[in-house]
Design an enzyme around this catalytic site. Structure first.
Site, PDB file in Angstrom:
ATOM      1  CB  SER A   1      46.155  51.069  45.951  1.00 11.73           C
ATOM      2  OG  SER A   1      47.507  50.688  46.011  1.00 11.73           O
TER       3      SER A   1
ATOM      4  N   GLY B   1      45.505  48.071  37.179  1.00 12.87           N
ATOM      5  CA  GLY B   1      44.933  49.198  36.453  1.00 12.87           C
ATOM      6  C   GLY B   1      43.421  49.195  36.515  1.00 12.87           C
TER       7      GLY B   1
END
Ligand code: GLY
Length: 331
Positions: free
Chosen positions: A88, A242
């Protein structure tokens, strides 16, 4: 998504903050945010998720050697950018739906000076390009092909990385071709880092490969000053992780810093930023967002929508992974 939830660690290490409940309608309850005061006069480093442990170790080394807090936050997150096992952040990240890994990053200092790059490909350290944009141009943000050309012209070497596992996951995803961007795979996402040096100077950095299988060209909150990161030496620093769209729509990190400017505890400020996100988005199914914050007096904290949001913490007394308080548990 169930598999992903298996990764969510309910247990936390070190001093976990208190869990906060929520109403059946998804609203944040009115119980006070946890106010246990966690404070360090500095140095102090917080960064998102378990991958923050390695990042903090580097940042801490810089600060302990008397280094600049901006160097600390740049070199700290660069460790994670270089980790090709991380899915990520950096060139090891998951691709967009066209199979391209595109990176976003930003950095900001105590004086509010800022640099950012978005939608860049083939560079190992977008955070360093972001810092160079801040220091060598009159601009804040460069994007896409323009950012890549500027990076080349300014001494950054491109790097091509091919990771069979990532390619295989993308090809698997293509079979369904269902457009459903995924965030927080395996309980991590963006790395956001905020830090304070022994003199009380603040800085922050944020870097990510963004949502897996996003639309080519999509940019999340991470490179956007005020969304994924905000630093104001007079008030404090905050960063977010997020679903970026939710953070951008609420100017999340800016909100947290402004609330701390008014004297709010970092935990309460982060909780209020989460409350605004939930209010805008009553259906938060599978949508995690978390914030970390340091107030200018060294009080720090965080809050997230769901449980499982951990942050790496370094102070002169503590080197820990801490879970923030949260609004609700994964169903
Ligand atoms: N928070 C990372 C992203 O949405 O891209």
């Amino acid at each position: 998504m169930h598999d992903r939830r298996q990764f969510i660690k309910l247990a936390s290490i070190g001093s976990a903050a208190l869990a906060i409940g929520c109403g059946a309608d998804g609203s944040v309850d009115q119980k006070p945010a946890p106010t246990r005061t966690e404070k360090s006069e500095g140095p102090l480093v917080l960064s998102t998720w378990r991958h923050g442990v390695a990042a903090n170790a580097k940042a801490w080394e810089v600060l302990r050697a008397g280094g600049n807090v901006l160097d600390a936050v740049e070199q700290g997150v660069a460790v994670v950018e270089s980790d090709l096992t991380n899915r990520s952040v950096g060139l090891g990240g998951m691709p967009d739906r066209d199979g391209h890994v595109t990176l976003d990053a930003c950095i900001q200092d105590h004086e509010g000076r800022a640099g950012a790059v978005a939608f860049v490909q083939r560079f190992e350290h977008p955070i360093s390009i972001a810092r160079a944009v801040m220091e060598r141009t009159p601009h804040v943000m460069l994007v896409g092909a323009g950012a890549e050309r500027w990076a080349l012209e300014n001494g950054f070497a491109p790097r091509d990385v091919e990771i069979p596992e990532v390619r295989a996951k993308w090809q698997e995803w293509l079979k369904q071709g269902q457009y459903k961007p995924v965030v927080n795979i395996e309980n991590h996402d963006t790395i956001g880092m905020i830090a304070m040096d022994a003199q009380g100077r603040l800085a922050g950095s944020c870097t990510t490969s963004g949502m897996a299988f996003k639309v080519h060209g999509r940019v999340g909150d991470s490179p956007i000053i005020g969304a994924g990161l905000f630093v104001d030496g007079e008030a404090g620093a905050a960063c977010a992780t997020g679903v970026g769209e939710l953070v951008i729509r609420t100017a999340g990190s800016h909100t947290v810093v402004e609330l701390m400017r008014q004297g709010m505890h970092p935990n309460a400020a982060c909780k209020e930023a989460v409350r605004r996100i939930i209010k805008q988005n009553p259906d938060m199914t599978d949508k995690q967002v978390g914030f970390l914050a340091i107030r200018k007096d060294g009080v720090y904290g965080g809050f997230s929508v769901y449980n499982g949001f951990e942050y790496a913490l370094n102070t002169p007394d503590r080197t820990e992974l801490v879970e923030t308080a949260f609004d609700r548990k994964w169903a």
